[in-house]
Design a protein around this motif. Structure first.
Motif, PDB file in Angstrom:
ATOM      1  N   UNK A 196      13.675  87.393  18.695  1.00  0.00           N
ATOM      2  CA  UNK A 196      14.367  86.147  18.334  1.00  0.00           C
ATOM      3  C   UNK A 196      13.591  84.913  18.770  1.00  0.00           C
ATOM      4  N   UNK A 197      12.504  85.093  19.517  1.00  0.00           N
ATOM      5  CA  UNK A 197      11.797  83.961  20.106  1.00  0.00           C
ATOM      6  C   UNK A 197      10.917  83.230  19.101  1.00  0.00           C
ATOM      7  N   UNK A 198      10.797  81.931  19.275  1.00  0.00           N
ATOM      8  CA  UNK A 198       9.827  81.139  18.490  1.00  0.00           C
ATOM      9  C   UNK A 198       8.393  81.565  18.829  1.00  0.00           C
ATOM     10  N   UNK A 199       8.220  82.258  19.944  1.00  0.00           N
ATOM     11  CA  UNK A 199       6.917  82.776  20.364  1.00  0.00           C
ATOM     12  C   UNK A 199       7.041  84.269  20.601  1.00  0.00           C
ATOM     13  N   UNK A 200       7.499  85.008  19.599  1.00  0.00           N
ATOM     14  CA  UNK A 200       7.795  86.430  19.814  1.00  0.00           C
ATOM     15  C   UNK A 200       6.552  87.203  20.244  1.00  0.00           C
ATOM     16  N   UNK A 201       5.356  86.719  19.842  1.00  0.00           N
ATOM     17  CA  UNK A 201       4.125  87.422  20.228  1.00  0.00           C
ATOM     18  C   UNK A 201       3.893  87.355  21.741  1.00  0.00           C
ATOM     19  N   UNK A 202       4.586  86.447  22.430  1.00  0.00           N
ATOM     20  CA  UNK A 202       4.469  86.352  23.883  1.00  0.00           C
ATOM     21  C   UNK A 202       5.457  87.261  24.609  1.00  0.00           C
ATOM     22  N   UNK A 203       6.311  87.952  23.866  1.00  0.00           N
ATOM     23  CA  UNK A 203       7.397  88.768  24.457  1.00  0.00           C
ATOM     24  C   UNK A 203       7.966  88.084  25.704  1.00  0.00           C
ATOM     25  N   UNK A 204       8.538  86.861  25.522  1.00  0.00           N
ATOM     26  CA  UNK A 204       8.855  86.026  26.687  1.00  0.00           C
ATOM     27  C   UNK A 204      10.304  86.096  27.182  1.00  0.00           C
ATOM     28  N   UNK A 205      11.148  86.926  26.568  1.00  0.00           N
ATOM     29  CA  UNK A 205      12.595  86.816  26.849  1.00  0.00           C
ATOM     30  C   UNK A 205      13.102  88.000  27.678  1.00  0.00           C
ATOM     31  N   UNK A 206      14.429  88.117  27.786  1.00  0.00           N
ATOM     32  CA  UNK A 206      15.052  89.054  28.733  1.00  0.00           C
ATOM     33  C   UNK A 206      15.476  90.373  28.107  1.00  0.00           C
ATOM     34  N   UNK A 207      15.462  90.455  26.758  1.00  0.00           N
ATOM     35  CA  UNK A 207      15.897  91.673  26.071  1.00  0.00           C
ATOM     36  C   UNK A 207      14.810  92.149  25.112  1.00  0.00           C
ATOM     37  N   UNK A 208      14.631  93.467  25.075  1.00  0.00           N
ATOM     38  CA  UNK A 208      13.732  94.075  24.091  1.00  0.00           C
ATOM     39  C   UNK A 208      14.319  93.917  22.686  1.00  0.00           C
ATOM     40  N   UNK A 209      13.478  94.165  21.688  1.00  0.00           N
ATOM     41  CA  UNK A 209      13.924  94.022  20.301  1.00  0.00           C
ATOM     42  C   UNK A 209      15.084  94.950  19.964  1.00  0.00           C
ATOM     43  N   UNK A 210      15.184  96.084  20.650  1.00  0.00           N
ATOM     44  CA  UNK A 210      16.294  97.010  20.375  1.00  0.00           C
ATOM     45  C   UNK A 210      17.563  96.637  21.135  1.00  0.00           C
ATOM     46  N   UNK A 211      17.518  95.549  21.895  1.00  0.00           N
ATOM     47  CA  UNK A 211      18.703  95.077  22.600  1.00  0.00           C
ATOM     48  C   UNK A 211      18.825  95.569  24.031  1.00  0.00           C
ATOM     49  N   UNK A 212      17.917  96.421  24.481  1.00  0.00           N
ATOM     50  CA  UNK A 212      18.022  96.880  25.873  1.00  0.00           C
ATOM     51  C   UNK A 212      17.427  95.841  26.825  1.00  0.00           C
ATOM     52  N   UNK A 213      17.833  95.951  28.072  1.00  0.00           N
ATOM     53  CA  UNK A 213      17.470  94.959  29.086  1.00  0.00           C
ATOM     54  C   UNK A 213      16.051  95.200  29.585  1.00  0.00           C
ATOM     55  N   UNK A 214      15.279  94.128  29.710  1.00  0.00           N
ATOM     56  CA  UNK A 214      13.926  94.209  30.246  1.00  0.00           C
ATOM     57  C   UNK A 214      13.967  94.077  31.776  1.00  0.00           C
ATOM     58  N   UNK A 215      12.884  94.438  32.459  1.00  0.00           N
ATOM     59  CA  UNK A 215      12.841  94.233  33.913  1.00  0.00           C
ATOM     60  C   UNK A 215      13.143  92.785  34.318  1.00  0.00           C
ATOM     61  N   UNK A 216      12.737  91.840  33.506  1.00  0.00           N
ATOM     62  CA  UNK A 216      13.026  90.431  33.836  1.00  0.00           C
ATOM     63  C   UNK A 216      14.528  90.162  33.861  1.00  0.00           C
ATOM     64  N   UNK A 217      15.266  90.866  33.011  1.00  0.00           N
ATOM     65  CA  UNK A 217      16.736  90.703  33.041  1.00  0.00           C
ATOM     66  C   UNK A 217      17.271  91.073  34.424  1.00  0.00           C
ATOM     67  N   UNK A 218      16.864  92.225  34.917  1.00  0.00           N
ATOM     68  CA  UNK A 218      17.357  92.702  36.209  1.00  0.00           C
ATOM     69  C   UNK A 218      16.959  91.740  37.322  1.00  0.00           C
TER      70      UNK A 218
END
Ligand code: G3I
Length: 302
Positions: free
Chosen positions: A271-293
């Motif tokens: 969903x990011x304007x910079x999706x190539x940076x994988x900069x957010x808290x959730x993976x594309x499949x909706x699961x939580x990334x380590x940054x979320x925790x």
């Protein structure tokens, strides 16, 4: 607490997200957004081109989709944004001088009256300073109407909706040593000294390799708060989504009593304007990334 919003609420803060109206029909997206966040910013729908596509003809269809979804799901709303050099409709891009100045005033009045009493914070002016070491204002059609355009925007906004907190919002202003940060500081200090109505400063916090997080961000937040304004992290995303960097940003906000909350600029990486940076808290499949925790743990007190 087990969600970001509830965890932030323990200290009277919010944890927000930028929402795109056309993604709300995606059930994975809407489920995460409804569950995790307690503040919403419209990613594009409240901007000038969206809300006043033709001069004098306001259109709140997409903006209201985001607003109504937020309210129905119990979230407060940050308004973004009223006066900006970018995403101006064609008719506004072609204006200058007193006609543009009046159009800016009319736009602020038109949008703020539609949402009068309903918006927690408005980004009244966005991105008015130049990048680099000059400390100057950004050249734009608005700046060329006279450098008092920013204070005119804030005075207009205060009169239009006295209940909203009025924010100045910018990027590359998180590092205390940067000229752009110091220029913004001098403006806010001047506004407070002269009684120009400003309540808050938004630090977008788009961190990447060219503009990395620096631990002096906490100093920046403290120095602005000491001027008598609230501060907020308004568009957070971090290239690579380092868990420790995400936690550091959250802890910087938690350390400053006038820091209202943190907003991340999207739900999943896709969903990011910079999706190539994988900069957010959730993976594309909706699961939580380590940054979320890392963020949740920080909000829960580490
Ligand atoms: O809606 C149209 C679609 O109909 C068209 O087919 C498509 C083709 O390009 O464009 C779509 O519009 C795009 C819009 O995002 C919605 O996806 C625009 O081209 C595109 O420019 C726009 O980008 C937005 C950008 O602001 C514009 O300045 C990003 O989504 C949005 O995340 C970004 O947000 C800004 C903040 O407002 C201010 N701070 C920086 C931040 C990141 O750039």
């Amino acid at each position: 607490e087990s969600t970001l919003g509830a965890a932030a609420a323990q200290s009277g803060r919010y944890f927000g997200v930028a929402i795109a109206a056309n993604r709300l029909s995606d059930s994975t997206y809407a489920t995460i957004a409804a569950r995790e966040f307690n503040s919403v910013t419209a990613e594009n729908e409240m901007k000038i081109d969206a809300t006043q596509p033709q001069r004098g003809q306001f259109n709140f269809t997409a903006a209201d989709r985001v607003y109504n979804w937020a309210v129905q799901n119990g979230k407060e709303v940050r308004g973004h944004t009223l006066a900006w050099h970018s995403q101006q409709p064609g008719w506004m891009q072609s204006l200058s001088g007193s006609a543009l100045r009046q159009a800016m005033i009319d736009h602020i009045n038109g949008v703020m009256s539609h949402y009068k009493g309903k918006i927690a914070q408005w980004d009244v002016v966005n991105e008015a300073f130049a990048d680099g070491s000059s400390g100057a204002r950004r050249d734009s059609n608005l700046e060329r109407t006279g450098s008092d355009w920013i204070e005119v925007a804030f005075r207009t906004a205060r009169a239009a909706d006295p209940s909203a907190k009025l924010c100045y919002n910018d990027y590359n202003v998180e590092n205390w040593t940067w000229a752009k940060t110091q220029a913004m500081y001098r403006m806010v200090r001047d506004f407070k000294q002269r009684g120009v109505p400003i309540d808050c400063v938004g630090f977008q916090s788009h961190f990447n390799s060219g503009s990395p997080y620096n631990s002096n961000f906490r100093t920046t937040l403290q120095e602005f708060a000491a001027l008598g304004v609230d501060v907020a992290v308004t568009e957070l995303d971090i290239q690579g989504a380092s868990p420790s960097t995400y936690a550091a940003v959250v802890n910087d906000c938690l350390a400053v009593s006038r820091c209202l909350g943190v907003t991340v600029w999207g739900v999943r990486d896709s969903d990011s304007w910079r999706s190539e940076h994988t900069p957010l808290l959730f993976y594309n499949n909706g699961s939580k990334k380590p940054a979320y925790t890392a963020v949740l743990d920080a909000l829960n007190g580490g």
